[in-house]
Design a protein around this motif. Sequence first.
Motif, PDB file in Angstrom:
ATOM      1  N   MET A 126       4.576   6.246  -0.427  1.00 47.17           N
ATOM      2  CA  MET A 126       5.199   6.449  -1.734  1.00 47.17           C
ATOM      3  C   MET A 126       5.674   5.098  -2.282  1.00 47.17           C
ATOM      4  O   MET A 126       5.234   4.052  -1.829  1.00 47.17           O
ATOM      5  CB  MET A 126       6.320   7.480  -1.614  1.00 47.17           C
ATOM      6  N   ALA A 127       6.561   5.112  -3.253  1.00 47.48           N
ATOM      7  CA  ALA A 127       6.969   3.872  -3.937  1.00 47.48           C
ATOM      8  C   ALA A 127       7.945   3.082  -3.080  1.00 47.48           C
ATOM      9  O   ALA A 127       9.119   2.904  -3.411  1.00 47.48           O
ATOM     10  CB  ALA A 127       7.583   4.201  -5.282  1.00 47.48           C
ATOM     11  N   LEU A 128       7.448   2.615  -1.938  1.00 46.11           N
ATOM     12  CA  LEU A 128       8.248   1.837  -0.992  1.00 46.11           C
ATOM     13  C   LEU A 128       7.641   0.457  -0.860  1.00 46.11           C
ATOM     14  O   LEU A 128       6.412   0.306  -0.786  1.00 46.11           O
ATOM     15  CB  LEU A 128       8.262   2.516   0.385  1.00 46.11           C
ATOM     16  N   SER A 129       8.486  -0.549  -0.787  1.00 43.07           N
ATOM     17  CA  SER A 129       7.995  -1.901  -0.538  1.00 43.07           C
ATOM     18  C   SER A 129       7.544  -2.010   0.919  1.00 43.07           C
ATOM     19  O   SER A 129       7.899  -1.185   1.771  1.00 43.07           O
ATOM     20  CB  SER A 129       9.089  -2.924  -0.821  1.00 43.07           C
ATOM     21  N   THR A 130       6.768  -3.048   1.209  1.00 48.35           N
ATOM     22  CA  THR A 130       6.348  -3.278   2.592  1.00 48.35           C
ATOM     23  C   THR A 130       7.558  -3.406   3.509  1.00 48.35           C
ATOM     24  O   THR A 130       7.584  -2.859   4.617  1.00 48.35           O
ATOM     25  CB  THR A 130       5.469  -4.537   2.672  1.00 48.35           C
ATOM     26  N   LYS A 131       8.587  -4.105   3.048  1.00 46.13           N
ATOM     27  CA  LYS A 131       9.803  -4.251   3.841  1.00 46.13           C
ATOM     28  C   LYS A 131      10.456  -2.895   4.095  1.00 46.13           C
ATOM     29  O   LYS A 131      10.900  -2.603   5.227  1.00 46.13           O
ATOM     30  CB  LYS A 131      10.780  -5.177   3.128  1.00 46.13           C
ATOM     31  N   GLU A 132      10.523  -2.033   3.064  1.00 49.26           N
ATOM     32  CA  GLU A 132      11.135  -0.710   3.228  1.00 49.26           C
ATOM     33  C   GLU A 132      10.326   0.157   4.181  1.00 49.26           C
ATOM     34  O   GLU A 132      10.895   0.943   4.950  1.00 49.26           O
ATOM     35  CB  GLU A 132      11.274  -0.033   1.870  1.00 49.26           C
ATOM     36  N   ILE A 133       9.009   0.024   4.161  1.00 53.57           N
ATOM     37  CA  ILE A 133       8.165   0.783   5.088  1.00 53.57           C
ATOM     38  C   ILE A 133       8.448   0.352   6.531  1.00 53.57           C
ATOM     39  O   ILE A 133       8.604   1.191   7.425  1.00 53.57           O
ATOM     40  CB  ILE A 133       6.678   0.599   4.734  1.00 53.57           C
ATOM     41  N   HIS A 134       8.537  -0.950   6.768  1.00 48.96           N
ATOM     42  CA  HIS A 134       8.848  -1.443   8.114  1.00 48.96           C
ATOM     43  C   HIS A 134      10.231  -0.961   8.563  1.00 48.96           C
ATOM     44  O   HIS A 134      10.411  -0.569   9.726  1.00 48.96           O
ATOM     45  CB  HIS A 134       8.788  -2.974   8.144  1.00 48.96           C
ATOM     46  N   GLY A 169       3.189  -4.184  -8.175  1.00 47.67           N
ATOM     47  CA  GLY A 169       3.190  -5.219  -7.156  1.00 47.67           C
ATOM     48  C   GLY A 169       3.216  -4.630  -5.753  1.00 47.67           C
ATOM     49  O   GLY A 169       3.460  -3.431  -5.556  1.00 47.67           O
ATOM     50  N   ASP A 170       2.913  -5.463  -4.750  1.00 52.27           N
ATOM     51  CA  ASP A 170       2.987  -5.048  -3.341  1.00 52.27           C
ATOM     52  C   ASP A 170       2.057  -3.862  -3.049  1.00 52.27           C
ATOM     53  O   ASP A 170       2.407  -2.964  -2.271  1.00 52.27           O
ATOM     54  CB  ASP A 170       4.442  -4.709  -2.972  1.00 52.27           C
ATOM     55  N   ASP A 171       0.887  -3.851  -3.693  1.00 46.34           N
ATOM     56  CA  ASP A 171      -0.113  -2.781  -3.515  1.00 46.34           C
ATOM     57  C   ASP A 171       0.388  -1.413  -3.973  1.00 46.34           C
ATOM     58  O   ASP A 171      -0.111  -0.372  -3.509  1.00 46.34           O
ATOM     59  CB  ASP A 171      -0.593  -2.703  -2.053  1.00 46.34           C
ATOM     60  N   ILE A 172       1.371  -1.371  -4.876  1.00 49.90           N
ATOM     61  CA  ILE A 172       1.888  -0.121  -5.437  1.00 49.90           C
ATOM     62  C   ILE A 172       1.301   0.069  -6.834  1.00 49.90           C
ATOM     63  O   ILE A 172       1.437  -0.804  -7.702  1.00 49.90           O
ATOM     64  CB  ILE A 172       3.423  -0.115  -5.505  1.00 49.90           C
ATOM     65  N   TYR A 173       0.647   1.219  -7.046  1.00 46.78           N
ATOM     66  CA  TYR A 173       0.060   1.549  -8.345  1.00 46.78           C
ATOM     67  C   TYR A 173       0.482   2.961  -8.740  1.00 46.78           C
ATOM     68  O   TYR A 173       0.585   3.848  -7.888  1.00 46.78           O
ATOM     69  CB  TYR A 173      -1.471   1.455  -8.294  1.00 46.78           C
ATOM     70  N   GLU A 174       0.698   3.159 -10.034  1.00 44.58           N
ATOM     71  CA  GLU A 174       1.211   4.425 -10.539  1.00 44.58           C
ATOM     72  C   GLU A 174       0.175   5.134 -11.399  1.00 44.58           C
ATOM     73  O   GLU A 174      -0.433   4.535 -12.284  1.00 44.58           O
ATOM     74  CB  GLU A 174       2.476   4.177 -11.365  1.00 44.58           C
ATOM     75  N   PHE A 182      -0.607   1.699  -1.521  1.00 46.73           N
ATOM     76  CA  PHE A 182      -1.886   1.807  -0.811  1.00 46.73           C
ATOM     77  C   PHE A 182      -1.894   0.835   0.368  1.00 46.73           C
ATOM     78  O   PHE A 182      -1.652  -0.357   0.206  1.00 46.73           O
ATOM     79  CB  PHE A 182      -3.043   1.525  -1.767  1.00 46.73           C
ATOM     80  N   PHE A 183      -2.183   1.365   1.552  1.00 50.65           N
ATOM     81  CA  PHE A 183      -2.064   0.586   2.786  1.00 50.65           C
ATOM     82  C   PHE A 183      -3.323  -0.216   3.078  1.00 50.65           C
ATOM     83  O   PHE A 183      -4.426   0.347   3.176  1.00 50.65           O
ATOM     84  CB  PHE A 183      -1.830   1.523   3.979  1.00 50.65           C
ATOM     85  N   PRO A 184      -3.193  -1.528   3.310  1.00 50.09           N
ATOM     86  CA  PRO A 184      -4.269  -2.270   3.965  1.00 50.09           C
ATOM     87  C   PRO A 184      -4.191  -2.026   5.468  1.00 50.09           C
ATOM     88  O   PRO A 184      -3.137  -1.650   5.987  1.00 50.09           O
ATOM     89  CB  PRO A 184      -3.949  -3.729   3.618  1.00 50.09           C
ATOM     90  N   LEU A 187      -1.385  -3.585   7.628  1.00 50.61           N
ATOM     91  CA  LEU A 187      -0.053  -2.977   7.588  1.00 50.61           C
ATOM     92  C   LEU A 187       0.058  -1.883   8.653  1.00 50.61           C
ATOM     93  O   LEU A 187       1.082  -1.780   9.340  1.00 50.61           O
ATOM     94  CB  LEU A 187       0.228  -2.403   6.197  1.00 50.61           C
ATOM     95  N   VAL A 188      -0.979  -1.085   8.810  1.00 50.39           N
ATOM     96  CA  VAL A 188      -0.993  -0.077   9.882  1.00 50.39           C
ATOM     97  C   VAL A 188      -0.801  -0.743  11.232  1.00 50.39           C
ATOM     98  O   VAL A 188       0.014  -0.310  12.055  1.00 50.39           O
ATOM     99  CB  VAL A 188      -2.322   0.717   9.864  1.00 50.39           C
ATOM    100  N   ASP A 189      -1.539  -1.824  11.468  1.00 47.60           N
ATOM    101  CA  ASP A 189      -1.445  -2.511  12.759  1.00 47.60           C
ATOM    102  C   ASP A 189      -0.050  -3.095  12.986  1.00 47.60           C
ATOM    103  O   ASP A 189       0.489  -3.019  14.100  1.00 47.60           O
ATOM    104  CB  ASP A 189      -2.495  -3.616  12.833  1.00 47.60           C
ATOM    105  N   SER A 190       0.539  -3.663  11.950  1.00 49.90           N
ATOM    106  CA  SER A 190       1.858  -4.275  12.122  1.00 49.90           C
ATOM    107  C   SER A 190       2.931  -3.226  12.372  1.00 49.90           C
ATOM    108  O   SER A 190       3.894  -3.475  13.111  1.00 49.90           O
ATOM    109  CB  SER A 190       2.216  -5.126  10.898  1.00 49.90           C
ATOM    110  N   LEU A 191       2.770  -2.021  11.794  1.00 48.48           N
ATOM    111  CA  LEU A 191       3.738  -0.949  12.026  1.00 48.48           C
ATOM    112  C   LEU A 191       3.659  -0.415  13.455  1.00 48.48           C
ATOM    113  O   LEU A 191       4.599   0.234  13.923  1.00 48.48           O
ATOM    114  CB  LEU A 191       3.518   0.192  11.029  1.00 48.48           C
TER     115      LEU A 191
END
Length: 221
Positions: A126-134, A169-174, A182-184, A187-191
């Motif tokens: 959802m509308a979360l930054s990469t930092k918020e996802i981590h 920004g940050d791969d977020i599109y509305e 949208f996950f590259p 990002l899956v690997d780093s999580l």
Amino acid sequence: MADDGQELGEAQRAHWQQTYAAHPGMYGEQPSAPAVHAAAVFRLAGATDVLELGAGHGRDALYFAREGFTVQATDFSPAGLEQLRGSARDQGVAGRVSTVVHDVREPLPLPDDSVDAVFAHMLLCMALSTKEIHTAVAEIRRVLRPGGVLVYTVRHTGDAHYAAGTSHGDDIYEHGGFAVHFFPRDLVDSLADGWSLDEVHAFEEGDLPRRLWRVTQTLPR
């Protein structure tokens, strides 16, 4: 960017609240395919209790409860959770389901090492930054017991809506009022750093179709 992200997050909360209120049970009563898979994974892992993040009106949480799991369901939409509680009563599983209004950007209201399994269908994208996802995955790790399992799904950068619509920004599109991160693959690997990454399964859902990954990862014992 932080202020913009906060504003977008609040707008998304309001949008989902209005959507659930206007379209009760919008996803139907049948569980999602990822939830059916997750229940089998959780059972093999010996899990008895499940935390679902972003449960919405509850089709998957209710399925887990019918399958015999104790379920804690969270969502940032009170309207969705109200529908979930009503359905739980109707289906005779209210004793196995609890709900709490929670924004995934905030710490989970649970103690350390308190759940066996976590499920999140299209919540982390959802509308979360990469930092918020981590940060969210770190919270999931905190509340999972050793050997606990996380199954989540996300739309990825191979999706037709990626790089289209309104960019935040940050791969977020509305699109149509709904913002998606949208996950590259990296990002899956780093999580999964510090976890066992058991599976990254590509699948499609819906009419577009949406292109997603179903990710299963396990905490070491």
